[in-house]
Write a protein that holds these residues in place. Sequence first.
Motif, PDB file in Angstrom:
ATOM      1  N   GLY A  33     -21.075 -81.838 -21.845  1.00 37.73           N
ATOM      2  CA  GLY A  33     -21.278 -81.444 -20.464  1.00 37.73           C
ATOM      3  C   GLY A  33     -20.701 -82.393 -19.437  1.00 37.73           C
ATOM      4  O   GLY A  33     -20.878 -82.203 -18.234  1.00 37.73           O
ATOM      5  N   LYS A  34     -19.987 -83.422 -19.895  1.00 36.18           N
ATOM      6  CA  LYS A  34     -19.400 -84.402 -18.974  1.00 36.18           C
ATOM      7  C   LYS A  34     -17.891 -84.478 -19.182  1.00 36.18           C
ATOM      8  O   LYS A  34     -17.363 -84.077 -20.216  1.00 36.18           O
ATOM      9  CB  LYS A  34     -20.030 -85.775 -19.185  1.00 36.18           C
ATOM     10  N   GLY A  35     -17.230 -85.033 -18.189  1.00 33.41           N
ATOM     11  CA  GLY A  35     -15.789 -85.220 -18.286  1.00 33.41           C
ATOM     12  C   GLY A  35     -15.454 -86.463 -19.088  1.00 33.41           C
ATOM     13  O   GLY A  35     -16.330 -87.290 -19.391  1.00 33.41           O
ATOM     14  N   PRO A  36     -14.190 -86.633 -19.443  1.00 28.59           N
ATOM     15  CA  PRO A  36     -13.793 -87.821 -20.197  1.00 28.59           C
ATOM     16  C   PRO A  36     -13.940 -89.088 -19.355  1.00 28.59           C
ATOM     17  O   PRO A  36     -13.663 -89.084 -18.165  1.00 28.59           O
ATOM     18  CB  PRO A  36     -12.330 -87.553 -20.545  1.00 28.59           C
ATOM     19  N   GLU A  37     -14.355 -90.153 -20.014  1.00 34.85           N
ATOM     20  CA  GLU A  37     -14.578 -91.438 -19.361  1.00 34.85           C
ATOM     21  C   GLU A  37     -13.874 -92.530 -20.154  1.00 34.85           C
ATOM     22  O   GLU A  37     -14.070 -92.645 -21.367  1.00 34.85           O
ATOM     23  CB  GLU A  37     -16.078 -91.752 -19.312  1.00 34.85           C
ATOM     24  N   SER A  38     -13.043 -93.311 -19.465  1.00 31.31           N
ATOM     25  CA  SER A  38     -12.429 -94.438 -20.156  1.00 31.31           C
ATOM     26  C   SER A  38     -13.481 -95.513 -20.382  1.00 31.31           C
ATOM     27  O   SER A  38     -14.082 -96.010 -19.435  1.00 31.31           O
ATOM     28  CB  SER A  38     -11.262 -95.004 -19.354  1.00 31.31           C
ATOM     29  N   VAL A  39     -13.686 -95.867 -21.636  1.00 29.30           N
ATOM     30  CA  VAL A  39     -14.647 -96.899 -22.008  1.00 29.30           C
ATOM     31  C   VAL A  39     -13.989 -98.268 -21.965  1.00 29.30           C
ATOM     32  O   VAL A  39     -14.563 -99.225 -21.445  1.00 29.30           O
ATOM     33  CB  VAL A  39     -15.186 -96.620 -23.420  1.00 29.30           C
ATOM     34  N   SER A  40     -12.791 -98.350 -22.507  1.00 28.50           N
ATOM     35  CA  SER A  40     -12.109 -99.631 -22.597  1.00 28.50           C
ATOM     36  C   SER A  40     -10.618 -99.398 -22.797  1.00 28.50           C
ATOM     37  O   SER A  40     -10.212 -98.351 -23.303  1.00 28.50           O
ATOM     38  CB  SER A  40     -12.672-100.449 -23.771  1.00 28.50           C
ATOM     39  N   ALA A  41      -9.835-100.368 -22.381  1.00 30.22           N
ATOM     40  CA  ALA A  41      -8.383-100.288 -22.551  1.00 30.22           C
ATOM     41  C   ALA A  41      -7.827-101.684 -22.817  1.00 30.22           C
ATOM     42  O   ALA A  41      -8.440-102.694 -22.446  1.00 30.22           O
ATOM     43  CB  ALA A  41      -7.731 -99.687 -21.313  1.00 30.22           C
ATOM     44  N   ILE A  42      -6.664-101.714 -23.460  1.00 32.61           N
ATOM     45  CA  ILE A  42      -5.987-102.989 -23.720  1.00 32.61           C
ATOM     46  C   ILE A  42      -4.492-102.760 -23.564  1.00 32.61           C
ATOM     47  O   ILE A  42      -3.947-101.783 -24.083  1.00 32.61           O
ATOM     48  CB  ILE A  42      -6.341-103.525 -25.124  1.00 32.61           C
ATOM     49  N   ASN A  43      -3.838-103.638 -22.816  1.00 32.59           N
ATOM     50  CA  ASN A  43      -2.405-103.439 -22.662  1.00 32.59           C
ATOM     51  C   ASN A  43      -1.655-104.208 -23.751  1.00 32.59           C
ATOM     52  O   ASN A  43      -2.264-104.891 -24.594  1.00 32.59           O
ATOM     53  CB  ASN A  43      -1.939-103.786 -21.243  1.00 32.59           C
ATOM     54  N   PHE A  44      -0.328-104.094 -23.756  1.00 29.90           N
ATOM     55  CA  PHE A  44       0.443-104.676 -24.842  1.00 29.90           C
ATOM     56  C   PHE A  44       0.309-106.188 -24.872  1.00 29.90           C
ATOM     57  O   PHE A  44       0.467-106.818 -25.911  1.00 29.90           O
ATOM     58  CB  PHE A  44       1.919-104.263 -24.716  1.00 29.90           C
ATOM     59  N   GLY A  45      -0.030-106.779 -23.711  1.00 35.13           N
ATOM     60  CA  GLY A  45      -0.161-108.231 -23.624  1.00 35.13           C
ATOM     61  C   GLY A  45      -1.571-108.734 -23.870  1.00 35.13           C
ATOM     62  O   GLY A  45      -1.811-109.949 -23.833  1.00 35.13           O
ATOM     63  N   GLY A  46      -2.503-107.807 -24.084  1.00 39.35           N
ATOM     64  CA  GLY A  46      -3.875-108.199 -24.360  1.00 39.35           C
ATOM     65  C   GLY A  46      -4.821-108.130 -23.174  1.00 39.35           C
ATOM     66  O   GLY A  46      -6.005-108.449 -23.307  1.00 39.35           O
ATOM     67  N   ARG A  47      -4.332-107.724 -22.014  1.00 39.74           N
ATOM     68  CA  ARG A  47      -5.226-107.559 -20.862  1.00 39.74           C
ATOM     69  C   ARG A  47      -6.172-106.400 -21.147  1.00 39.74           C
ATOM     70  O   ARG A  47      -5.740-105.357 -21.625  1.00 39.74           O
ATOM     71  CB  ARG A  47      -4.426-107.294 -19.593  1.00 39.74           C
ATOM     72  N   THR A  48      -7.440-106.567 -20.803  1.00 37.56           N
ATOM     73  CA  THR A  48      -8.438-105.568 -21.144  1.00 37.56           C
ATOM     74  C   THR A  48      -9.174-105.027 -19.924  1.00 37.56           C
ATOM     75  O   THR A  48      -9.239-105.657 -18.864  1.00 37.56           O
ATOM     76  CB  THR A  48      -9.480-106.138 -22.125  1.00 37.56           C
ATOM     77  N   TYR A  49      -9.705-103.850 -20.123  1.00 33.33           N
ATOM     78  CA  TYR A  49     -10.563-103.193 -19.134  1.00 33.33           C
ATOM     79  C   TYR A  49     -11.805-102.705 -19.857  1.00 33.33           C
ATOM     80  O   TYR A  49     -11.729-102.228 -20.995  1.00 33.33           O
ATOM     81  CB  TYR A  49      -9.846-101.996 -18.498  1.00 33.33           C
ATOM     82  N   TYR A  50     -12.960-102.825 -19.189  1.00 33.55           N
ATOM     83  CA  TYR A  50     -14.206-102.267 -19.703  1.00 33.55           C
ATOM     84  C   TYR A  50     -14.922-101.536 -18.581  1.00 33.55           C
ATOM     85  O   TYR A  50     -15.007-102.038 -17.457  1.00 33.55           O
ATOM     86  CB  TYR A  50     -15.130-103.362 -20.244  1.00 33.55           C
ATOM     87  N   ALA A  51     -15.452-100.373 -18.895  1.00 35.11           N
ATOM     88  CA  ALA A  51     -16.323 -99.695 -17.953  1.00 35.11           C
ATOM     89  C   ALA A  51     -17.575-100.554 -17.747  1.00 35.11           C
ATOM     90  O   ALA A  51     -18.024-101.251 -18.663  1.00 35.11           O
ATOM     91  CB  ALA A  51     -16.708 -98.325 -18.494  1.00 35.11           C
ATOM     92  N   ASP A  52     -18.135-100.506 -16.554  1.00 37.80           N
ATOM     93  CA  ASP A  52     -19.314-101.313 -16.247  1.00 37.80           C
ATOM     94  C   ASP A  52     -20.449-101.045 -17.235  1.00 37.80           C
ATOM     95  O   ASP A  52     -21.198-101.954 -17.588  1.00 37.80           O
ATOM     96  CB  ASP A  52     -19.796-101.023 -14.830  1.00 37.80           C
ATOM     97  N   SER A  53     -20.542 -99.817 -17.690  1.00 34.78           N
ATOM     98  CA  SER A  53     -21.650 -99.416 -18.559  1.00 34.78           C
ATOM     99  C   SER A  53     -21.585-100.062 -19.942  1.00 34.78           C
ATOM    100  O   SER A  53     -22.580-100.065 -20.668  1.00 34.78           O
ATOM    101  CB  SER A  53     -21.693 -97.899 -18.706  1.00 34.78           C
ATOM    102  N   VAL A  54     -20.422-100.614 -20.321  1.00 29.64           N
ATOM    103  CA  VAL A  54     -20.295-101.186 -21.666  1.00 29.64           C
ATOM    104  C   VAL A  54     -19.950-102.671 -21.659  1.00 29.64           C
ATOM    105  O   VAL A  54     -19.871-103.294 -22.719  1.00 29.64           O
ATOM    106  CB  VAL A  54     -19.250-100.425 -22.503  1.00 29.64           C
ATOM    107  N   LYS A  55     -19.755-103.237 -20.478  1.00 33.36           N
ATOM    108  CA  LYS A  55     -19.401-104.664 -20.406  1.00 33.36           C
ATOM    109  C   LYS A  55     -20.463-105.525 -21.070  1.00 33.36           C
ATOM    110  O   LYS A  55     -21.649-105.319 -20.884  1.00 33.36           O
ATOM    111  CB  LYS A  55     -19.243-105.089 -18.944  1.00 33.36           C
ATOM    112  N   GLY A  56     -19.993-106.456 -21.880  1.00 36.15           N
ATOM    113  CA  GLY A  56     -20.900-107.347 -22.588  1.00 36.15           C
ATOM    114  C   GLY A  56     -21.412-106.785 -23.900  1.00 36.15           C
ATOM    115  O   GLY A  56     -22.043-107.505 -24.681  1.00 36.15           O
TER     116      GLY A  56
END
Length: 123
Positions: free
Chosen positions: A42-65
């Motif tokens: 019932g929800k749309g897609p949500e990016s949880v985490s990402a990593i670029n080719f150089g190792g830079r990362t992203y985390y959604a606030d809901s999963v940080k830590g």
Amino acid sequence: EVQLVESGGGMVQPGGSLRLSCAASGFTFSILDMSWVRQAPGKGPESVSAINFGGRTYYADSVKGRFTISRDNAKNTLYLQMNSLKPEDTALYYCVRGYYSNLNRPIMGRGYWGQGTQVTVSS
């Protein structure tokens, strides 16, 4: 042919851990960005985490830590270590080519997606 094959999902109790894997083929994995995207019923897609080719990362606030994304370029494999899982983490988790975040939201079906692996957190 681009292929993304996820594995590692399952059912776990709250507070438990899972490690998702995504085996990539058909493209040069090491030079491309990758993401984990989830979709709950019932929800749309949500990016949880990402990593670029150089190792830079992203985390959604809901999963940080709690979640950690990593990649093994020698094995063409993307990982997501999920700890302290909560019932609200229940969703179908997809491996997606590209760097998706709260500023660059994923659109289901656009680009390259795996078939998904189900994660269910329940007591």
